[in-house]
Design an enzyme around this catalytic site. Structure first.
Site, PDB file in Angstrom:
ATOM      1  N   ASP A  30     -67.020 -49.422 -13.662  1.00  0.00           N
ATOM      2  CA  ASP A  30     -66.750 -49.418 -15.093  1.00  0.00           C
ATOM      3  C   ASP A  30     -66.162 -48.088 -15.571  1.00  0.00           C
ATOM      4  O   ASP A  30     -66.855 -47.322 -16.228  1.00  0.00           O
ATOM      5  CB  ASP A  30     -68.043 -49.717 -15.857  1.00  0.00           C
ATOM      6  CG  ASP A  30     -67.782 -50.045 -17.316  1.00  0.00           C
ATOM      7  OD1 ASP A  30     -66.612 -50.145 -17.696  1.00  0.00           O
ATOM      8  OD2 ASP A  30     -68.759 -50.198 -18.061  1.00  0.00           O
ATOM      9  N   ARG A  85     -66.455 -47.926 -28.593  1.00  0.00           N
ATOM     10  CA  ARG A  85     -66.047 -46.817 -27.719  1.00  0.00           C
ATOM     11  C   ARG A  85     -64.882 -46.027 -28.316  1.00  0.00           C
ATOM     12  O   ARG A  85     -64.035 -45.499 -27.584  1.00  0.00           O
ATOM     13  CB  ARG A  85     -65.682 -47.310 -26.327  1.00  0.00           C
ATOM     14  CG  ARG A  85     -66.711 -48.230 -25.698  1.00  0.00           C
ATOM     15  CD  ARG A  85     -68.074 -47.607 -25.642  1.00  0.00           C
ATOM     16  NE  ARG A  85     -69.085 -48.502 -25.069  1.00  0.00           N
ATOM     17  CZ  ARG A  85     -70.366 -48.188 -24.972  1.00  0.00           C
ATOM     18  NH1 ARG A  85     -70.807 -47.034 -25.439  1.00  0.00           N
ATOM     19  NH2 ARG A  85     -71.219 -49.021 -24.446  1.00  0.00           N
ATOM     20  N   GLU A 141     -71.455 -59.695 -20.026  1.00  0.00           N
ATOM     21  CA  GLU A 141     -72.263 -58.955 -20.995  1.00  0.00           C
ATOM     22  C   GLU A 141     -72.591 -59.798 -22.218  1.00  0.00           C
ATOM     23  O   GLU A 141     -72.437 -59.369 -23.349  1.00  0.00           O
ATOM     24  CB  GLU A 141     -71.551 -57.658 -21.407  1.00  0.00           C
ATOM     25  CG  GLU A 141     -71.232 -56.789 -20.216  1.00  0.00           C
ATOM     26  CD  GLU A 141     -70.736 -55.380 -20.575  1.00  0.00           C
ATOM     27  OE1 GLU A 141     -71.459 -54.456 -20.587  1.00  0.00           O
ATOM     28  OE2 GLU A 141     -69.636 -55.188 -20.814  1.00  0.00           O
ATOM     29  N   TRP A 166     -78.420 -51.316 -14.513  1.00  0.00           N
ATOM     30  CA  TRP A 166     -78.053 -50.555 -15.708  1.00  0.00           C
ATOM     31  C   TRP A 166     -78.547 -49.103 -15.594  1.00  0.00           C
ATOM     32  O   TRP A 166     -78.197 -48.265 -16.410  1.00  0.00           O
ATOM     33  CB  TRP A 166     -78.659 -51.195 -16.968  1.00  0.00           C
ATOM     34  CG  TRP A 166     -77.960 -52.445 -17.408  1.00  0.00           C
ATOM     35  CD1 TRP A 166     -76.723 -52.874 -17.018  1.00  0.00           C
ATOM     36  CD2 TRP A 166     -78.438 -53.440 -18.332  1.00  0.00           C
ATOM     37  NE1 TRP A 166     -76.407 -54.061 -17.622  1.00  0.00           N
ATOM     38  CE2 TRP A 166     -77.446 -54.440 -18.448  1.00  0.00           C
ATOM     39  CE3 TRP A 166     -79.614 -53.582 -19.083  1.00  0.00           C
ATOM     40  CZ2 TRP A 166     -77.577 -55.564 -19.265  1.00  0.00           C
ATOM     41  CZ3 TRP A 166     -79.748 -54.695 -19.900  1.00  0.00           C
ATOM     42  CH2 TRP A 166     -78.740 -55.675 -19.989  1.00  0.00           C
ATOM     43  N   GLU A 182     -64.678 -43.076 -22.800  1.00  0.00           N
ATOM     44  CA  GLU A 182     -66.076 -43.503 -22.913  1.00  0.00           C
ATOM     45  C   GLU A 182     -66.993 -42.739 -21.957  1.00  0.00           C
ATOM     46  O   GLU A 182     -68.099 -42.354 -22.332  1.00  0.00           O
ATOM     47  CB  GLU A 182     -66.158 -45.010 -22.623  1.00  0.00           C
ATOM     48  CG  GLU A 182     -67.576 -45.533 -22.555  1.00  0.00           C
ATOM     49  CD  GLU A 182     -67.654 -47.028 -22.237  1.00  0.00           C
ATOM     50  OE1 GLU A 182     -66.595 -47.687 -22.113  1.00  0.00           O
ATOM     51  OE2 GLU A 182     -68.784 -47.531 -22.108  1.00  0.00           O
TER      52      GLU A 182
END
Ligand code: GCW
Length: 701
Positions: A370, A174, A297, A544, A398
């Site tokens: 996030d 990122r 993750e 997602w 990001e």
């Protein structure tokens, strides 16, 4: 000939600047201000035992004053000049009563002007003298009247930390500002001198801790070779009061140690980590500790062995002992996506409240999802009164246009820090929840790389700057920070500062308007997070996919997180839940985060949901145009190189804001089937065109 050159240099345009010097530029000041300065600081006297940190302070003062006075600033044993005074030394007799009295975290300082004008910087510790020196330089760079110099300041948070997501191979997860500044391959033999400038910049804004590697960490960073490399970094950063941390891979006892398990309750595993910590402390005596992303993750963690996050964190904390802390991230989501995504970190951590050792800090992202352009705060800040919680912010953009969009993040940080209804009685702000003790922590994911200008764009330097200033003192206003940054970065010229601050202050809301208006979130392209992709619905996990978050269909849009839906609202304490449940201003920015609305429902603005959405997308586009026009008006007032670079990026942002607006409207209109309100233009292309765009080369992963 010499005369001709001198004449030329007088009329030459301002020196080309490339942004390398950040906000520490120390350019000549107005003649009258310079005269005043010469009167108060003919010399520099130091009454403190010698140390590398004192050398850093005097070095910085002399660097700046040499420019301002146009001669070296002599160090004197006595006299009437500028004085750096440690309060345990004789110099303290000259200080006001209050000096050195108030108990405070390390780094507190005072700047006093005594009768006769003498300026004294005093502190109880060397790092306070360094911070005081930088505070003085900050004031002078802004040409603040010398009568305004006196101040007393102290940090509210003990660990003010940058988290670098830098990898062994020099790439940065990122990262949008080039390769890693740490140059792992050349360490420890060669330490890039740039790292001293990095340390100076950090110290100038109070940053005192750095995690040097990505939280997605291979165990490589814990090998003897990398410990030696990290020790070389630590030696470079130490004079500036910066402690180094390492991201630790939880499975390291297996990966490196040859053990069959990394179970935190296994005695061999515990011994392995204790020996590893001892090895690191032998090389880096002031090592800060470990930062850990576990069971998140795909990263290994204690749950792999049926243990809890507390078991894992405490095991590492005992290996580190009194010497440091373990920062354990709460960014987790369940392998079972049945539970609503934004509720999962709370579900995983809240039951563990009170089970963490004293030297564990649980690091929570500002929002429950996030790092989106706008999120409500994480409910964990109201739910773990017996745990030291740290705040994690993201400085690298990001989800906010990388380093190509101008978005000043201080208002985002401030919005989170100022959110009330938290803490154990529901009456604290987020800033109050995290401030205070010796392990209090605010961390920011760094936006720094090897680009000449460090952050990929000149204005992104302001986000690094603002992060440090707010981590030091969350009561500072975004506007004041923008102004002091602009004055130092461009020039202490009030109309210029006004114009730059006027660009910066609305820029984050502008971005929210063209990307994720009204509480929408997570609409970015898959993986790289570049550009709009609200239509994506085919990724392996439901949560997602953007469609999971906006839930738009023919009837309406938004995620019902009230009692009739996922009831994520119930994770907040009553006053904050009530605020977020509201559907009018000032809660309108979170409307579709918490509520599902029909397209024709009328909002407190008087418009329907559909019309409001379109109106906000267009407001965002207009906001970028206004920013670009304002910058264009500063041509000639900002050095040509930086002006041109910023202008080029603003043109990219103008195009991409339109792209976001058009693609989003094209997609949502395919569901809403509503006409655009009068005066709002149709998207430039068909929905299929937007859906067909691919960017395999987009940076950041
Ligand atoms: O925002 C997400 C990023 C990942 C990151 C993760 C995290 C380091 O997309 O790149 O991994 O968060 O914070 O752990």
């Amino acid at each position: 000939m010499a005369g001709a050159i001198a004449l030329l240099s007088c009329v030459a345009p301002a020196q080309a600047e490339d942004g390398y010097e950040l906000w520490l530029r120390y350019r000549p000041l107005s003649p009258s201000y310079t005269d005043e300065l010469a009167a108060v600081a003919p010399t520099l006297m130091v009454d403190a035992p010698s140390s590398m940190t004192i050398d850093a302070a005097t070095g910085e003062l002399r660097r700046a004053f040499a420019v301002w006075l146009d001669r070296p600033l002599p160090i004197a044993d006595n006299g009437a000049g500028l004085l750096l005074c440690r309060v345990d030394r004789p110099c303290a007799e000259a200080l006001p009563e209050a000096a050195g009295k108030a108990p405070a975290l390390p780094g507190a300082f005072r700047i006093d002007r005594l009768n006769g004008g003498r300026v004294i910087i005093s502190a109880r510790d060397d790092i306070g003298l360094l911070y005081g020196s930088f505070a003085l330089l900050r004031q002078i760079q802004q040409q603040a009247p010398l009568a305004e110099l006196p101040q007393a300041d102290a940090p509210r948070v003990a660990i003010r930390m940058l988290d670098h997501w830098d990898n062994v191979d020099g790439s940065v997860e990122r990262g949008y500002a080039g390769r890693s500044i740490f140059q792992w391959w050349r360490l420890p033999g060669y330490v890039d001198p740039r790292l001293t400038d990095y340390a100076r910049a950090n110290a100038s804004i109070g940053i005192n801790a750095v995690a040097v590697n990505n939280v997605n960490a291979p165990a490589t960073f814990l090998t003897p070779r990398f410990i030696a490399k990290t020790a070389a970094l630590a030696d470079t950063l130490r004079p500036y009061g910066i402690r180094v941390f390492l991201s630790a891979r939880f499975s390291a006892p297996r990966d490196l140690g040859g053990l069959a398990t990394a179970d935190p309750l296994d005695p061999d595993v515990q011994r392995w980590w204790r020996a590893k910590a001892d090895e690191i402390y032998a090389a880096i005596p002031d090592f800060g500790g470990f930062l850990v992303k576990a069971n998140s993750e795909g990263q290994p963690g204690p749950q792999d062995y049926g243990r809890t996050h507390a078991d894992g964190a405490n095991m590492l904390a005992r290996a580190v002992g009194q010497r440091g802390v373990v920062i354990w991230r709460a960014f987790v989501y369940d392998p079972d996506p049945a539970v609503e995504r934004t509720m999962q970190a709370y579900n995983a951590f809240q039951p563990l409240d009170g089970q963490f050792d004293a030297n564990v800090v649980v690091q929570v992202k500002n929002g429950p999802l996030d790092f989106q352009p706008r999120e409500p705060v994480s409910p964990l800040f109201g739910a773990m009164p017996h745990t030291q919680l740290g705040l994690e912010l993201q400085i690298t953009k990001e989800y906010l246009g990388f380093s190509t969009h101008l978005a000043y993040l201080a208002p985002l940080f401030e919005e989170a820090l100022d959110t009330g209804g938290l803490g154990k009685d529901g009456r604290a702000t987020l800033a109050e929840v995290v401030a205070g003790g010796p392990t209090s922590l605010i961390a920011g994911v760094a936006n720094i790389g090897a680009d000449r200008n460090w952050s990929g764009s000149h204005f992104d330097q302001a986000n690094w700057y603002a992060f440090g200033r707010l981590a030091w003192n969350s009561a500072l206003s975004s506007d004041a920070i923008a102004r002091e940054w602009a004055a130092q970065t461009f020039a202490p010229d009030p109309p210029l500062v006004d114009a730059v601050a006027a660009m910066m202050m609305p820029s984050r809301q502008t971005l929210v308007d063209y990307m994720t208006p009204l509480g929408l979130a997570h609409l970015m392209g898959s993986d790289h997070h570049y550009g709009p992709a609200p239509w994506v619905d085919d990724l392996a996990r439901p949560d997602w996919n953007p469609v999971y978050y906006h839930r738009a269909d023919a009837e309406g849009i938004g995620f019902d997180r009230t009692a009739t839906g996922s009831n994520a609202l119930a994770q907040y304490r009553a006053p904050l839940a009530k605020h977020y449940a509201d559907q009018r201003d000032p809660a309108l920015p979170w409307l579709l985060w918490f509520h599902r609305k029909r397209w024709d429902d009328r909002l407190s603005t008087g418009r329907t949901v559909w019309d409001e959405l379109v109106t906000r997308y267009d407001r965002g586009v207009a906001g970028v145009d206004a920013m670009a026009a304002r910058w264009d008006g500063l041509r000639g007032q900002v050095d040509a190189r930086r002006h041109g670079e910023v202008a080029a990026l603003l043109a990219v942002q103008q195009a991409e804001a339109r792209w976001w607006r058009d693609a989003s409207i094209a997609y949502f209109q395919s569901l809403s089937k509503r006409p655009l309100p009068a005066g709002h233009a149709a998207p430039a292309h068909s929905l299929d065109w937007y859906r067909a765009q691919r960017f395999p080369e987009a940076p950041g992963i």
